[in-house]
Design an enzyme around this catalytic site. Structure first.
Site, short mmCIF file in Angstrom:
data_model
loop_
_atom_site.label_atom_id
_atom_site.label_comp_id
_atom_site.label_asym_id
_atom_site.label_seq_id
_atom_site.Cartn_x
_atom_site.Cartn_y
_atom_site.Cartn_z
N HIS A 77 -7.63 -5.63 -0.02
CA HIS A 77 -6.40 -4.88 0.19
C HIS A 77 -5.69 -5.44 1.44
O HIS A 77 -6.15 -5.21 2.56
CB HIS A 77 -6.81 -3.43 0.41
CG HIS A 77 -5.69 -2.46 0.51
ND1 HIS A 77 -4.95 -2.07 -0.57
CD2 HIS A 77 -5.19 -1.79 1.58
CE1 HIS A 77 -4.05 -1.18 -0.18
NE2 HIS A 77 -4.16 -1.01 1.12
N SER A 88 0.83 -1.21 0.00
CA SER A 88 0.00 0.00 0.00
C SER A 88 0.87 1.27 0.00
O SER A 88 1.71 1.41 -0.87
CB SER A 88 -0.94 -0.06 1.20
OG SER A 88 -2.06 0.70 0.95
C1 GCU Z 1 -5.24 4.81 1.80
C2 GCU Z 1 -4.67 5.60 0.64
C3 GCU Z 1 -3.89 4.70 -0.29
C4 GCU Z 1 -2.88 3.90 0.50
C5 GCU Z 1 -3.56 3.20 1.65
C6 GCU Z 1 -2.62 2.50 2.62
O1 GCU Z 1 -6.20 3.93 1.33
O2 GCU Z 1 -5.74 6.24 -0.02
O3 GCU Z 1 -3.25 5.48 -1.27
O4 GCU Z 1 -2.24 3.00 -0.35
O5 GCU Z 1 -4.23 4.13 2.45
O6 GCU Z 1 -1.45 2.78 2.66
O7 GCU Z 1 -3.12 1.69 3.40
#
Ligand code: GCU
Length: 431
Positions: A411, A270
């Site tokens: 995710h 992420s």
């Molecule tokens: C949020 C953000 C993302 C990121 C994510 C994370 O969702 O919008 O861009 O990748 O956090 O790091 O968990």
């Protein structure tokens, strides 16, 4: 898409629930999840110099075009990072060759970013297979919640930094025993060790706390010039600082004979997947680069405007990128690059992009296409990238010099993801 999703999984305070539905609908109005609504776009050609001249050989790529692209990403998106300070030094704070029931050699190393022990520092946790006889290849990754959360091992030092931001509100939130092992499902420690690899990890907040504090905490102030109070518009934001910290871990690896400094795979999830890509781009010592569900500002093509967009990320996380990146809010077509060129910066090193089917916020197709459109650069080196514009089927990894999978689920980082990364490392580290 809930507010918890974009502020991070740790958010559960009741007061947030009250604003969730309101924010969700506001956010959804602005988010495209429909392939039909992806605007027409044309990507800058990685193989054409800014002056219009073509790049036909690997040598021209490496000597001219690659530096040009790297410089643009640094100045316009992530921000330029400084060289390490001379006084930087490391101290072994703990070591046990029979850790994890005899499976691992555990080391804990404190890395001070300057000669001043009272200044910023980071704690590196390393597990190496106990059976290793020579320098061991390692996976290096930043963690979100403290080193003590990656495994229930009671000997991991509790992080002394603040643990996680709480959205916009800054809360003094220290690590406790209760959080030991709470992120263990994301770190396949046993699988990594049993396949002959080491794992090295650092809490990302040691390098720079993840909230918009005007860059007063973390590593940035160490580098301010006289009178400077925050980074200039083309200087490093937090992602660049985290990536810089990863490079400082490699500086340490170069001093540790048990670690194979030439076989370091950097992996991140992420926002830390965005970070692993920028680390791989800026530091060629990373022999393999892996981004897990990195999305906008990571592997996903910005021009697709699918899921999270540039304006949204700059608004929610103003500290992640340099201030010059604000110019591209709702203006992605003006970017002199797109994220396929970030992937191309790894060439000819192996790079792996992973997506998750339900992670539409990160735009899996945009993540895949970045690898596909980076492929011509790999061809210059006689390497195979992602040959097909169509994405592979779910749970069917493709492993060339560019690797890719989209797995079922959300995710997250799963054992399936790790199995693919270990297979990819086996393939490229020719063990
Ligand atoms: C949020 C953000 C993302 C990121 C994510 C994370 O969702 O919008 O861009 O990748 O956090 O790091 O968990």
């Amino acid at each position: 898409m809930t507010i918890q999703r974009w502020l991070g999984p740790a958010l559960c305070a009741c007061w947030l629930l009250a604003v969730t539905s309101q924010t969700t609908s506001a956010q959804q109005r602005d988010v495209n999840y429909d392939e039909e609504n992806v605007p027409d776009y044309s990507l800058p050609d990685p193989l054409v110099m800014a002056d219009g001249s073509p790049v036909k050989e690997a040598q021209t790529w490496s000597a001219k075009r690659r530096p040009e692209i790297l410089q643009m990403f640094a100045a316009e998106m992530y921000g330029k990072s400084p060289a390490p300070l001379d006084g930087m030094h490391a101290e072994l704070t703990e070591s046990d060759p029979r850790a994890l029931d005899g499976k691992a050699h555990r080391k804990q190393v404190r890395i001070y970013f300057s000669a001043d022990k009272g200044g910023p520092k980071m704690d590196l946790l390393v597990y190496l297979p106990a059976t290793a006889t020579g320098p061991t290849p390692v996976f290096l990754g930043l963690n979100f919640n403290g080193n003590h959360t990656v495994h229930a091992d009671p000997q991991i030092h509790l992080s002394t930094s603040w643990i996680r931001n709480k959205g916009a509100a800054v809360v003094d939130h220290r690590a406790t025993e209760a959080s030991r092992g709470t992120s263990a499902t994301r770190w396949a420690v046993d699988d990594i060790l049993s396949r002959g690899y080491g794992l090295a990890t650092i809490y990302y907040g040691d390098i720079d706390p993840d909230f918009d504090d005007g860059f007063q905490n973390g590593v940035h102030p160490l580098f301010y010039r006289d009178g400077q109070r925050q980074p200039a518009p083309d200087e490093w934001g937090s992602i660049a600082a985290w990536a810089w910290g990863l490079s400082r871990a490699v500086d340490y690896f170069e001093t540790d004979d048990a670690i194979d400094q030439h076989r370091v795979a950097v992996m991140g999830h992420s926002r830390l997947g965005k970070t692993s890509l920028w680390a791989g781009a800026t530091d060629p010592r990373f022999a393999i680069v892996i981004s897990n569900d990195s999305g906008c500002g990571g592997a996903a093509l910005s021009r697709r405007r699918f899921g999270e967009k540039v304006k949204r990320i700059n608004t929610s996380f103003p500290h992640w990128f340099c201030d010059n990146f604000l110019k591209y809010n709702d203006n992605e077509a003006a970017l002199p690059f797109d994220q396929h060129m970030l992937i191309a910066l790894m060439a000819p090193r192996p790079v792996y992009i992973a997506s998750a089917e339900e992670d539409r916020w990160a735009d899996p197709r945009g993540e895949y296409l970045a690898g596909y459109h980076a492929t011509p650069v790999y061809h210059l080196f006689g390497k195979k990238g992602l040959p097909d514009e169509q994405m592979p089927r779910v749970n069917q990894p493709v492993m060339n010099s560019i690797g890719y999978h989209i797995r079922t689920g959300k995710h997250d980082v799963t054992d399936f993801d790790w199995k693919c990364y270990l297979d990819f490392a086996d393939l490229h580290f020719s063990r």
